[in-house]
Design a protein around this motif. Structure first.
Motif, mmCIF file in Angstrom:
data_model
loop_
_atom_site.group_PDB
_atom_site.id
_atom_site.type_symbol
_atom_site.label_atom_id
_atom_site.label_comp_id
_atom_site.label_asym_id
_atom_site.label_seq_id
_atom_site.Cartn_x
_atom_site.Cartn_y
_atom_site.Cartn_z
ATOM 1 N N LEU A 52 0.824 -1.212 0.000
ATOM 2 C CA LEU A 52 0.000 0.000 0.000
ATOM 3 C C LEU A 52 0.856 1.260 0.000
ATOM 4 C CD1 LEU A 52 -2.795 -1.092 2.512
ATOM 5 C CD2 LEU A 52 -2.884 -1.031 0.013
ATOM 6 N N LEU A 53 1.943 1.245 0.755
ATOM 7 C CA LEU A 53 2.835 2.410 0.763
ATOM 8 C C LEU A 53 3.427 2.658 -0.622
ATOM 9 C CD1 LEU A 53 4.851 2.203 4.111
ATOM 10 C CD2 LEU A 53 3.288 4.007 3.394
ATOM 11 N N ALA A 54 3.850 1.596 -1.282
ATOM 12 C CA ALA A 54 4.426 1.752 -2.614
ATOM 13 C C ALA A 54 3.383 2.278 -3.595
ATOM 14 C CB ALA A 54 4.996 0.413 -3.095
ATOM 15 N N THR A 92 3.958 5.863 -5.341
ATOM 16 C CA THR A 92 4.058 5.897 -6.797
ATOM 17 C C THR A 92 2.888 6.644 -7.415
ATOM 18 O OG1 THR A 92 5.153 3.760 -6.679
ATOM 19 C CG2 THR A 92 4.382 4.477 -8.833
ATOM 20 N N GLY A 93 1.688 6.429 -6.862
ATOM 21 C CA GLY A 93 0.524 7.150 -7.379
ATOM 22 C C GLY A 93 0.663 8.645 -7.203
ATOM 23 N N GLY A 94 1.211 9.085 -6.048
ATOM 24 C CA GLY A 94 1.397 10.516 -5.839
ATOM 25 C C GLY A 94 2.343 11.137 -6.841
ATOM 26 N N VAL A 95 3.409 10.403 -7.203
ATOM 27 C CA VAL A 95 4.357 10.926 -8.183
ATOM 28 C C VAL A 95 3.769 10.871 -9.590
ATOM 29 C CG1 VAL A 95 6.608 10.544 -9.232
ATOM 30 C CG2 VAL A 95 6.344 10.361 -6.772
ATOM 31 N N ALA A 96 3.049 9.777 -9.904
ATOM 32 C CA ALA A 96 2.479 9.644 -11.247
ATOM 33 C C ALA A 96 1.370 10.646 -11.501
ATOM 34 C CB ALA A 96 1.949 8.226 -11.434
ATOM 35 N N LEU A 97 0.776 11.188 -10.433
ATOM 36 C CA LEU A 97 -0.276 12.185 -10.632
ATOM 37 C C LEU A 97 0.250 13.476 -11.240
ATOM 38 C CD1 LEU A 97 -2.583 11.964 -7.469
ATOM 39 C CD2 LEU A 97 -3.209 11.579 -9.848
ATOM 40 N N ALA A 98 1.539 13.756 -11.064
ATOM 41 C CA ALA A 98 2.099 15.015 -11.571
ATOM 42 C C ALA A 98 1.931 15.149 -13.079
ATOM 43 C CB ALA A 98 3.561 15.147 -11.164
ATOM 44 N N GLY A 142 0.124 1.278 -8.428
ATOM 45 C CA GLY A 142 -0.089 2.704 -8.166
ATOM 46 C C GLY A 142 0.160 3.554 -9.392
ATOM 47 N N GLY A 143 1.213 3.209 -10.167
ATOM 48 C CA GLY A 143 1.480 3.959 -11.379
ATOM 49 C C GLY A 143 0.390 3.795 -12.412
ATOM 50 N N LEU A 144 -0.138 2.548 -12.535
ATOM 51 C CA LEU A 144 -1.216 2.319 -13.497
ATOM 52 C C LEU A 144 -2.503 3.004 -13.065
ATOM 53 C CD1 LEU A 144 -0.664 -1.460 -14.333
ATOM 54 C CD2 LEU A 144 -0.268 0.488 -15.840
ATOM 55 N N ALA A 145 -2.814 2.933 -11.772
ATOM 56 C CA ALA A 145 -4.066 3.521 -11.290
ATOM 57 C C ALA A 145 -4.036 5.035 -11.377
ATOM 58 C CB ALA A 145 -4.334 3.071 -9.856
ATOM 59 N N ALA A 146 -2.937 5.651 -10.972
ATOM 60 C CA ALA A 146 -2.870 7.116 -10.982
ATOM 61 C C ALA A 146 -2.617 7.663 -12.378
ATOM 62 C CB ALA A 146 -1.771 7.602 -10.039
ATOM 63 N N GLY A 147 -1.928 6.897 -13.225
ATOM 64 C CA GLY A 147 -1.590 7.398 -14.545
ATOM 65 C C GLY A 147 -2.702 7.322 -15.547
ATOM 66 N N PHE A 148 -3.746 6.531 -15.280
ATOM 67 C CA PHE A 148 -4.885 6.411 -16.195
ATOM 68 C C PHE A 148 -4.419 6.089 -17.621
ATOM 69 C CE2 PHE A 148 -6.163 9.504 -12.949
ATOM 70 C CZ PHE A 148 -7.199 8.791 -12.353
#
Length: 943
Positions: free
Chosen positions: A21-23, A27-33, A347-353
């Motif tokens: 969950l932390l990862a 990762t999601g927070g960074v990919a949101l940029a 996280g990257g896939l979920a946040a990056g859409f």
């Protein structure tokens, strides 16, 4: 080995899930940029396209084409070249051609009697048939509803038209070709769309006496020339982030020189604004994204270290049983690497859409976290066997840790210096300046907590506070407490810094909107005279609390200062009270105007000295009813006493704006004259002239000079020098160009820091004073009426009834909404998202750390007889103490970073004081989140 690895993960599944969950969160927070930035830039382009002027969205090239001498047909070169010229990607071209025609039965007509015979490509696809049908055959014609009504033409009527040519001698249009017979087969209504942009828009089709025919009918007319126009308009989606580079490349290769026509292509200005706004949106993102990425890595490493620390004994047993070092390293590295890798990818896939760029950011952070986590785990189990079995932390050299802290502090100082010297382009380590400053404070706080906790433990023991003493001992002796505090301070600092930036940016936008608009509501008025503007505005608001007449000039505002309301003027504009400023700019009421009434203007003058000149005499008059001013030429001044009279339409009264003696623009000659029975004895003369009282009038001595107004006499009634409220000095000659070609002397009577509409550079003058000092009262363009908040809606009706035409409205709320969608504002908002992500990371780190904490010492104390109520509260007290210290140190770090770097970010006014409300609210929310995580993670299992 793989089966053993998964067995270890299952055995410690809570820790694996926490790392997963932390990862994912990091990762999601960074990919949101990149995702946020992409969505923001899409919105920027859409807003800029929607707000662009029609001539910026569409492209036009036109040429007047004449027949070829040999064939008599129209020269086809422009039509061939124009079709290739406007081939921009995503644009649709429309070709049209037209010529001026007139009823064939009339030998001559004026302009309003002409028609425009027009062919427009695919016109039937962009009109709605009201009656009849659209064009189908030769000699068919269609008209719009408005054109048919205006010309009195009905469906089925015949039209006999002939091409026209303008006769400059008579000012009329005469036939220039054989007549053609048309039949009106349809009455149509244009459907509003980009198709009508450029030559032949909807308004032209409705009001321009256009008669539409097909190409065969159009070419059958003999005409001396025709206007050919190519218009290109964008299809939906033609101007997007993806297409901007292609449009730039197309503009770079565009060459209109060989087309033979007049081109109007404003797309470059639109693309420039789009690029500038996108750059402003991108500028703040690195300041927020980089710290979150670093914090995410730190949180993951801290969680890995906590897990490895808790399993030291197991790794010692494995080593004791003779397991190979490579196998031990594999078990230690794979245990954190697998959940981090899985969580990072998800996280990257979920946040990056689905964004490739966002996924790349996520993969990069995941790879870094996997490698760093594996290195931390391997290093932790590489301690001596005795340390592993005794659960002793492996301590690194103190000098190494201190050196790292010193390097971070020095790098932060270098980054701040680099930021302030990098100019408009922030590069290198400058984007890291806020993060490095906050990290330096966090590291120093981690070092300070060890010293403070040691002192607090001794003090608590002496006072008998056992829980506080044990909590302080845990913080002082366990290095994990210092590292956790570093993470929490950085998280709180990021949120505080982001909230401060967003609040200040919003306040800056509000201030800029207030200054840019000037008042709560600004009404633009159709061309009118200054006198009418003042009279009607004062009549519509007799009390003077809601409406003020304003005329914007070049770097100057002429306002009716008698009604400058406090709602329009802000205390920050100047250091003096508004009442004092008004008295300075308008020290005395304007004296009653010198009025001339009747059908004739007359002056009784005696010229005693002319120095061989025959100067012309001109009177400038301004009708009191607000009509346009005019001049009356009274003839040449002659020696002796004469009466100079000429007709003037002043039955309703005219204000005498000035009387001018036409002197040459050379030094030397002097004209002396006496005005008998003057309309007033109070006159204003040029600097080199003199005015004295005479027995039966006023005597003037006028000296020719290089000044344009050397012979201008004006009735007084206002100060000799125009009072000015200014943000800077006047021009060197002390003269201002206001409403006419005669500059007026001025004097700065008060200073302002900022002026509405003008900002930090400009001047404010009284409108009535400036009107009196001008010799004309002509029609002015761009006049405005400023309305204060709470102005009744009836004022607009009163203005209209008084003869003013309101053509538009601009509001502060609308301007604020517009500024809130600019690139700088949208970019700053990402920092708030990054701050929230940082606090969530900090809370997750706190939860994982406190959940997986080693409580062996507390269990030992419980077995030795310590009360359960004491041992169960120690861990919670320690975590809550860390939260309290983190909030205090994080707030200080955010404040320091803001005043060192943040207030100089793009889109932020460095003089704006951060409002405390939003910052305190965000810090309270961060405290609640961290405290909640601390309480949830320290549910003691000690019995």
């Amino acid at each position: 080995m793989i089966a053993l690895t998964f067995a270890v993960l299952w055995a410690r599944r809570r820790q694996a899930v926490a790392l997963f969950l932390l990862a994912a969160l990091a990762t999601g927070g960074v990919a949101l940029a990149p995702v946020y930035l992409a969505r923001t830039e899409d919105g920027i382009v859409a807003d800029q396209v929607a707000l662009a002027r029609p001539e910026e969205r569409t492209m036009l090239v036109a040429a007047t084409v004449e027949p070829e001498p040999n064939t008599g047909t129209m020269d086809p070169r422009f039509e061939r070249a124009g079709a290739r010229l406007l081939d921009a990607p995503g644009y649709t071209q429309v070709f049209s051609s037209s010529f001026t025609a007139q009823p064939a039965q009339l030998p001559a007509v004026f302009l309003d009697g002409t028609r425009q015979l027009a062919y427009r490509q695919d016109v039937c696809e962009h009109v709605q048939v009201v009656s009849g049908r659209c064009l189908m055959g030769r000699d068919d014609a269609v008209l719009t509803e408005d054109t048919a009504r205006r010309l009195g033409i009905r469906l089925g009527d015949p039209l006999s038209l002939a091409a026209s040519a303008y006769n400059s001698t008579t000012g009329q249009f005469v036939p220039a070709g054989a007549p053609g017979q048309l039949t009106v087969v349809g009455i149509v209504r244009p459907v509003p769309s980009p198709y009508w942009a450029g030559g032949g828009n909807v308004s032209d089709a409705s009001t321009g006496n256009l008669v539409f025919v097909d190409r065969r009918t159009f070419d059958s007319f003999k005409r001396p020339s025709e206007l050919q126009v190519f218009v290109a308009y964008p299809q939906p989606g033609a101007i997007t982030v993806a297409t901007v580079p292609r449009l730039r490349a197309w503009l770079a290769q565009l060459d209109t020189a060989g087309s033979g026509g007049r081109a109007s292509i404003g797309l470059g200005d639109l693309l420039d604004r789009i690029d500038a706004d996108r750059a402003a949106a991108r500028a703040p993102v690195p300041f927020a994204a980089l710290p979150v990425a670093l914090l995410g890595c730190a949180v993951l490493l801290f969680a890995v270290a906590t897990g490895v620390r808790a399993s030291r004994f197991e790794h010692g047993v494995v080593a004791l049983r003779g397991a190979h070092r490579a196998a031990r390293w594999w078990l230690a590295a794979a245990e954190p690497a697998i959940p981090i890798l899985a969580g990072g990818v998800l996280g990257g896939l979920a946040a990056g859409f689905g964004s490739v760029t966002a996924l790349g950011y996520g993969v990069a952070l995941t790879a870094a976290a996997v490698l760093a986590g594996a290195a931390v785990a391997v290093r932790a189990i590489s301690a001596p066997l005795s340390d592993l079995l005794r659960r002793v932390d492996r301590r690194g050299a103190r000098w190494r840790s201190a050196t790292f802290d010193v390097l971070v502090v020095l790098l932060g100082a270098v980054a701040v210096a680099h930021f302030h010297t990098s100019g408009d382009t922030v590069y290198g380590v400058a984007p890291l300046a806020p993060a490095l400053l906050m990290l330096a404070v966090a590291l120093l706080s981690g070092r300070a907590v060890v010293l403070l906790a040691g002192r607090a433990a001794g003090s608590a023991l002496r006072r008998g506070h056992l829980v506080a003493a044990l909590a302080a001992v845990r913080l002082a002796r366990q290095p994990s407490g210092r590292r956790l505090l570093t993470v929490l301070v950085a998280a709180v600092a990021l949120l505080g810094f982001a909230t401060t930036g967003v609040a200040v940016a919003a306040g800056t936008q509000r201030t800029r909107a207030d200054v840019a608009v000037g008042a709560d509501r600004v009404l633009t008025v159709a061309p009118t005279t200054r006198q009418r503007l003042l009279t009607v505005t004062r009549a519509a608001d007799p009390d003077g609390h809601h409406a003020m007449a304003v005329v914007p000039l070049e770097g100057m505002l002429a306002v009716d200062t008698t009604r400058l309301p406090a709602a329009v003027w802000r205390a920050s504009y100047a250091g003096q009270p508004l009442a004092d400023l008004v008295r300075a700019v308008r020290p005395i009421p304007a004296a009653p105007a010198v009025v001339v009434r009747g059908d004739t203007v007359t002056f009784d003058l005696t010229a005693t000295r002319l120095d061989g000149l025959k100067p012309g005499l001109v009177a400038y008059l301004a009708p009191l009813d607000g009509g346009a001013g005019f001049e009356v030429r009274l003839g040449d001044l002659a020696p002796g006493r004469h009466t100079y009279a000429r007709p003037a339409p002043c039955a309703a009264g005219c204000r005498l704006a000035g009387l001018e003696v036409g002197l040459p623009v050379t030094a030397g000659p002097t004209v002396s004259l006496t005005m008998h029975g003057p309309p007033t004895r109070d006159w204003r003369t040029p600097p080199d002239a003199t005015v004295t009282a005479a027995a039966d009038g006023v005597h003037f001595d006028l000296r020719a000079s290089a000044r344009r107004d050397a012979g201008l006499l004006r009735p007084a009634g206002v100060p000799d020098r125009l009072p000015v409220l200014s943000t800077g000095p006047l021009p060197p000659d002390g003269l201002l160009d206001t409403f006419d070609d005669n500059p007026v002397p001025a004097a700065v009577v008060a200073a302002a820091r900022t002026l509405p509409r003008l900002g930090r550079q400009g001047m404010l003058i009284d409108l009535e004073y400036a009107d009196r000092l001008a010799v004309d009262s002509g029609v002015i363009q761009g006049a405005e009426i400023w309305l204060a908040p709470g102005a009744p809606p009836s004022i607009v009706d009163e203005l209209t009834t008084g003869g003013l035409t309101v053509t538009g409205e601009r509001t502060v709320s609308g301007e604020r909404a517009l500024l809130s969608r600019t690139g700088g504002a949208l970019g700053m908002r990402f920092s708030l998202l990054a701050g929230v992500a940082a606090v969530l990371l900090g809370a997750a780190c706190l939860l994982v750390t406190s959940t997986g904490a080693d409580r062996t010492d507390l269990v030992a104390l419980r077995r030795q007889g310590a009360p359960a109520r004491v041992t169960r509260r120690v861990e919670r007290a320690a975590m809550l103490a860390l939260v309290t210290l983190a909030v205090l140190a994080g707030s200080a770090a955010a404040a320091g970073a803001w005043f060192a770097v943040g207030r100089y970010l793009p889109g932020v006014d460095p003089r704006f004081v951060p409002p405390p409300g939003p910052v305190l609210a965000s810090l309270a929310a961060a405290t609640a989140a961290l405290a909640g995580a601390a309480v949830a993670g320290t549910r003691s299992r000690i019995r």
